[in-house]
Design a protein around this motif. Structure first.
Motif, short mmCIF file in Angstrom:
data_model
loop_
_atom_site.label_atom_id
_atom_site.label_comp_id
_atom_site.label_asym_id
_atom_site.label_seq_id
_atom_site.Cartn_x
_atom_site.Cartn_y
_atom_site.Cartn_z
N TYR A 49 0.83 -1.21 0.00
CA TYR A 49 0.00 0.00 0.00
C TYR A 49 0.87 1.26 0.00
CZ TYR A 49 -3.84 -3.17 1.19
OH TYR A 49 -4.77 -4.18 1.19
N THR A 50 2.00 1.19 0.66
CA THR A 50 2.91 2.35 0.67
C THR A 50 3.42 2.64 -0.73
OG1 THR A 50 3.56 1.83 2.96
CG2 THR A 50 5.02 3.28 1.70
N GLN A 51 3.73 1.58 -1.49
CA GLN A 51 4.16 1.77 -2.88
C GLN A 51 3.02 2.35 -3.73
OE1 GLN A 51 6.50 -1.55 -4.65
NE2 GLN A 51 6.41 -2.45 -2.59
N VAL A 52 1.80 1.89 -3.49
CA VAL A 52 0.65 2.42 -4.22
C VAL A 52 0.52 3.91 -3.97
CG1 VAL A 52 -1.86 2.37 -4.46
CG2 VAL A 52 -0.61 0.23 -4.17
N ILE A 53 0.62 4.32 -2.71
CA ILE A 53 0.46 5.73 -2.35
C ILE A 53 1.56 6.58 -2.97
CG2 ILE A 53 0.55 7.32 -0.37
CD1 ILE A 53 -0.86 5.00 1.23
N ALA A 54 2.76 6.02 -3.07
CA ALA A 54 3.86 6.75 -3.71
C ALA A 54 3.56 6.99 -5.20
CB ALA A 54 5.16 5.98 -3.55
N ASP A 92 0.25 6.85 -6.59
CA ASP A 92 -1.04 7.52 -6.76
C ASP A 92 -1.56 7.91 -5.38
OD1 ASP A 92 -3.52 8.43 -7.43
OD2 ASP A 92 -4.21 6.61 -8.45
N ALA A 93 -1.20 9.10 -4.92
CA ALA A 93 -1.58 9.57 -3.58
C ALA A 93 -3.05 9.99 -3.50
CB ALA A 93 -0.69 10.74 -3.16
N ALA A 94 -3.77 9.90 -4.64
CA ALA A 94 -5.19 10.27 -4.65
C ALA A 94 -6.10 9.06 -4.46
CB ALA A 94 -5.55 10.98 -5.95
N LEU A 95 -5.51 7.87 -4.26
CA LEU A 95 -6.31 6.65 -4.12
C LEU A 95 -6.66 6.43 -2.65
CD1 LEU A 95 -7.57 4.08 -5.23
CD2 LEU A 95 -5.32 3.00 -5.23
N PRO A 96 -7.88 6.77 -2.23
CA PRO A 96 -8.23 6.69 -0.80
C PRO A 96 -8.24 5.26 -0.27
CG PRO A 96 -10.19 7.16 -2.11
CD PRO A 96 -9.03 7.25 -3.05
N ASP A 97 -8.56 4.30 -1.15
CA ASP A 97 -8.66 2.90 -0.72
C ASP A 97 -7.32 2.39 -0.18
OD1 ASP A 97 -10.38 3.67 -3.04
OD2 ASP A 97 -11.42 1.83 -2.48
N ALA A 98 -6.21 2.89 -0.75
CA ALA A 98 -4.89 2.46 -0.29
C ALA A 98 -4.64 2.96 1.13
CB ALA A 98 -3.81 2.96 -1.23
N PHE A 99 -4.98 4.21 1.41
CA PHE A 99 -4.84 4.73 2.78
C PHE A 99 -5.75 3.95 3.73
CE2 PHE A 99 -3.36 8.46 0.38
CZ PHE A 99 -2.23 8.81 1.11
N TYR A 100 -6.97 3.68 3.28
CA TYR A 100 -7.93 2.98 4.14
C TYR A 100 -7.41 1.60 4.53
CZ TYR A 100 -12.54 1.33 5.71
OH TYR A 100 -13.59 0.83 6.45
N ASN A 101 -6.99 0.83 3.51
CA ASN A 101 -6.54 -0.54 3.80
C ASN A 101 -5.23 -0.56 4.58
OD1 ASN A 101 -8.80 -1.32 2.43
ND2 ASN A 101 -7.75 -2.51 0.86
N ARG A 102 -4.34 0.41 4.30
CA ARG A 102 -3.10 0.46 5.09
C ARG A 102 -3.43 0.81 6.54
NH1 ARG A 102 1.98 4.39 3.72
NH2 ARG A 102 0.56 5.93 4.64
N LYS A 148 -1.00 5.21 13.79
CA LYS A 148 -0.72 5.25 12.36
C LYS A 148 -1.97 4.87 11.57
CE LYS A 148 4.28 4.49 11.99
NZ LYS A 148 5.33 3.58 11.47
N GLY A 149 -2.72 3.91 12.10
CA GLY A 149 -3.95 3.50 11.43
C GLY A 149 -4.95 4.63 11.35
N LEU A 150 -5.10 5.38 12.45
CA LEU A 150 -6.05 6.49 12.46
C LEU A 150 -5.61 7.60 11.50
CD1 LEU A 150 -6.84 6.77 16.29
CD2 LEU A 150 -8.33 5.89 14.49
N ALA A 151 -4.30 7.82 11.41
CA ALA A 151 -3.79 8.85 10.49
C ALA A 151 -4.13 8.49 9.05
CB ALA A 151 -2.28 9.01 10.67
N ASP A 152 -3.97 7.22 8.69
CA ASP A 152 -4.30 6.78 7.33
C ASP A 152 -5.80 6.84 7.07
OD1 ASP A 152 -1.84 6.39 6.24
OD2 ASP A 152 -1.76 4.24 6.57
N LEU A 153 -6.59 6.45 8.06
CA LEU A 153 -8.04 6.51 7.90
C LEU A 153 -8.51 7.95 7.73
CD1 LEU A 153 -9.14 3.86 10.55
CD2 LEU A 153 -9.35 3.65 8.07
N SER A 154 -7.86 8.87 8.46
CA SER A 154 -8.20 10.29 8.32
C SER A 154 -7.91 10.78 6.91
CB SER A 154 -7.40 11.11 9.34
OG SER A 154 -7.64 12.48 9.16
N GLN A 155 -6.78 10.33 6.34
CA GLN A 155 -6.44 10.73 4.97
C GLN A 155 -7.44 10.14 3.98
OE1 GLN A 155 -4.02 12.91 4.22
NE2 GLN A 155 -4.70 12.83 2.09
#
Length: 657
Positions: free
Chosen positions: A602-607, A609-619, A631-638
């Motif tokens: 998921y970190t590679q995905v975000i690098a 395409d940082a506009a993909l919310p699903d990657a932040f959610y699943n990470r 860290k989980g809450l920070a990603d969910l917030s994003q």
């Protein structure tokens, strides 16, 4: 001689022809089960119909068709199919269990009890069957039989706390509170994390006015049963009795998020809002209560007071007049109506109301009967206690019927269900205008060349196939029958068709044939991984995409998913910027509880395409499962900021932890 030759030719033809057209019932049944897993109920029923028409004595086909109807909430139809299955094979306990569940939904508890008794005859060590039979007995007020069954269950499974909790419920139904609490204490001795036992213990504590200890018990119960609105309502009362108004208000808000139709939630929140001067929103709560119960005169009186506060004198007079018709000796109501009438210039009406109050005082009939307790019961209609919060008289715990037939719909209710894989498909569920739209140039090129049956989409929000589209897909598969050998690319088109009709094995075979000629084709590898994943999820019935730390996949399951991971790895090796293959690979690692590898993907995905919310959610989910909640809450917030608003309910839940 001629006749013998003719007969021989006919016999040879009859032997040869079925080889091509032979109906494989087991294969079609498996395809139906695949469709059932993916909630394509119309397609699955069609498949099971085909099997039943070809082999009308195959009990399994009736059972699975019953299961599809059960998911569609056609309980009567499902019951009939279960009966058909049982008539063909009376020795399968799961047939009786499913019919019992159907009968429970139809409120035929006596018949459901008989089904579970039959299932227990065949499999006496399945505790879920006993559990449901006892609940059927409780529904019929057959407490003696329920108590006898629970005694057997406790002997068989002495470490199962839920059996002790159920016995406490039976004792409560029999008005034996002393024994009920003793059984609850035994349940908590065995399992201090039994949510139902904790909630019942809290009720006993609140009855004894031990609000602090009751709140502590409810705190623990809510951790175990976070979706139970009644627990928040009970904790709000405990907090209110300890002067914690802010905490009580938060609990009523939480309860109404879970159950917006809660009568007690709206009534008590309305009272609290009135106490803090939030009159307009308090009126909204009482509007709800009165709409649901037009004879709730305490709510009508409270709304009259609030309407008077906000200057809606017409509305206040309407409510007071309604109230005084029912309670003609409620003198405070006349005093208030007199004040409002003077305010709007109705002197004559005001004087009449004031005269009634004065006469009552002279005659000594004007008095108050106000108790000292801070709350009142639901059936207490003393208007002098109008501003007291209501506590429920009941002590019931809603028990769920044990069921293996929960499916993906119920999995979605889990708090830790990741966003699904990206797939190639024709049908996408309608989404909001701000939702992320996936794009692959290779797919766009194929669509421009009209290579597929319909425009191909890249999405993780696949929609169910409607019946009219299914028939077109079958027609397309038939039309390609003689062409695939001439143009191999049509193999991929037919594989996508097979995916939609849930014939995953045929789809994999077509992609394998295509990859034999084009071993590094990215879309083919992606499609094969998609088909393999779908087949594995359908065949592993106990495997859920919802994350549960207590359900770790076996080594056998891990090995079966390695081919899926290998396909995604091959794609990424040739194109390190393929974010959807990386995302899907992360999802497989997440499913297998390989959380560190999932985070890496998921970190590679975000690098990329940082506009993909699903990657932040699943990470975020992966971090939470690893224990790093911050860290989980920070990603969910994003993810929430990027438009995936379901992240906020998880943020609220895990922020408390």
């Amino acid at each position: 001689m001629l006749n013998r030759t003719f007969c021989l030719l006919v016999l040879m033809a009859s032997l040869c022809m079925p080889v091509k057209a032979q109906f494989n019932a087991e294969r079609v049944l498996l395809m139906g089960r695949n469709a059932l897993y993916y909630e394509d109920y119309v397609l699955s029923i069609q498949r099971f119909n085909m099997v039943i028409n070809a082999k009308p004595n195959m009990a399994e086909a009736y059972f699975y068709r019953a299961l599809a109807k059960f998911y569609l909430e056609d309980y009567a139809g499902a019951e009939g199919d279960c009966s058909s299955a049982i008539s063909r094979n009376p020795y399968a306990d799961n047939y009786y269990v499913l019919r019992g569940l159907c009968r429970i939904h139809l409120n035929h508890f006596d018949m459901a009890e008989a089904d579970y008794a039959k299932a227990i005859e065949q499999n006496p060590m399945e505790s879920g069957y006993w559990h449901n039979m006892v609940l059927c007995q409780i529904e019929q007020d057959a407490y003696t039989q329920a108590d006898s069954c629970l005694e057997i269950m406790i002997r068989k499974w002495p470490k199962n706390s839920s059996h002790y909790t159920m016995r406490a419920q039976v004792k409560m139904a029999e008005k034996d509170s002393l024994q009920a609490e003793q059984w609850i204490d035994k349940a908590l001795d065995i399992n201090n994390f039994d949510g139902n036992a904790l909630s019942l213990k809290a009720m006993f504590l609140l009855q004894r006015n031990d609000y602090a200890e009751g709140e502590t018990m409810l705190d623990k119960a809510i951790v175990q049963l976070p979706r139970n609105a009644d627990l928040y309502i009970n904790r709000a009362l405990a907090r209110y009795n300890q002067e914690n108004l802010r905490g009580a208000m938060n609990d009523y808000d939480a309860a109404l998020e879970l159950n917006e139709n809660s009568f007690l939630g709206h009534f008590n929140r309305g009272l609290l809002r009135a106490q803090v001067g939030d009159d307009n929103r308090a009126i909204e709560d009482f509007d709800f209560v009165i709409k649901r119960d037009s004879d709730n005169y305490i709510a009508i009186y409270n709304r009259a007071l609030l309407l008077n506060n906000v200057g809606d004198y017409k509305g206040a007079l309407r409510d007071l007049s309604t109230l005084l018709k029912e309670y003609p000796e409620f003198w405070d109501g006349y005093s208030m109506r007199a004040q409002i009438r003077r305010r709007i210039g109705d002197t004559y009406g005001a004087e009449r109301d004031e005269f009634k109050v004065m006469k009552a005082r002279i005659e000594g009939t004007s008095h108050k009967k106000k108790s000292t307790k801070k709350t009142r019961k639901v059936d207490d209609n003393n208007l002098d206690d109008y501003n007291k919060l209501v506590e429920d008289d009941s002590q019931e715990v809603v028990q769920e019927y044990a069921s293996a037939y929960r499916g993906k719909v119920q999995d979605k209710s889990s708090s830790l269900t990741p966003m699904p894989l990206f797939v190639f498909c024709y049908f996408v569920r309608p989404l909001g205008i701000n939702h992320y739209v996936a794009f692959m140039q290779e797919v766009e090129n194929l669509n421009n060349s009209h290579a597929f049956f319909a425009p191909l989409q890249v999405t993780n929000h696949e929609d169910a196939v409607v019946e009219t589209s299914l028939s077109k897909l079958f027609d397309d598969i038939s039309s390609l029958e003689g062409k695939v050998s001439q143009e191999s690319f049509l193999l991929l088109r037919r594989a996508v068709d097979y995916y939609h009709v849930r014939d995953f094995e045929s789809g994999i075979a077509d992609v394998d044939a295509f990859l034999a000629a084009h071993p590094q084709h990215q879309l083919a590898l992606f499609l094969r991984a998609q088909l393999r994943y779908s087949l594995l999820m359908a065949n592993n019935e106990g495997l859920s995409s919802a994350l549960n730390p207590r359900q770790i996949p076996s080594n056998e399951v891990r090995m079966s998913f390695r081919q899926v991971l290998d396909d995604y790895t091959s794609i990424i090796k040739n194109d390190a910027q393929q974010q959807y293959a990386l995302f899907n690979k992360g999802n497989v690692h997440l499913l297998l509880h390989e959380f560190d590898l999932a985070v890496e993907c998921y970190t590679q995905v975000i690098a990329i395409d940082a506009a993909l919310p699903d990657a932040f959610y699943n990470r975020g989910l992966a971090y939470i499962m690893m224990g790093d909640v911050q860290k989980g809450l920070a990603d969910l917030s994003q993810a929430g900021e990027l438009g995936l608003y379901s992240a906020y309910s998880l943020i609220k839940q895990y922020s408390k932890k």
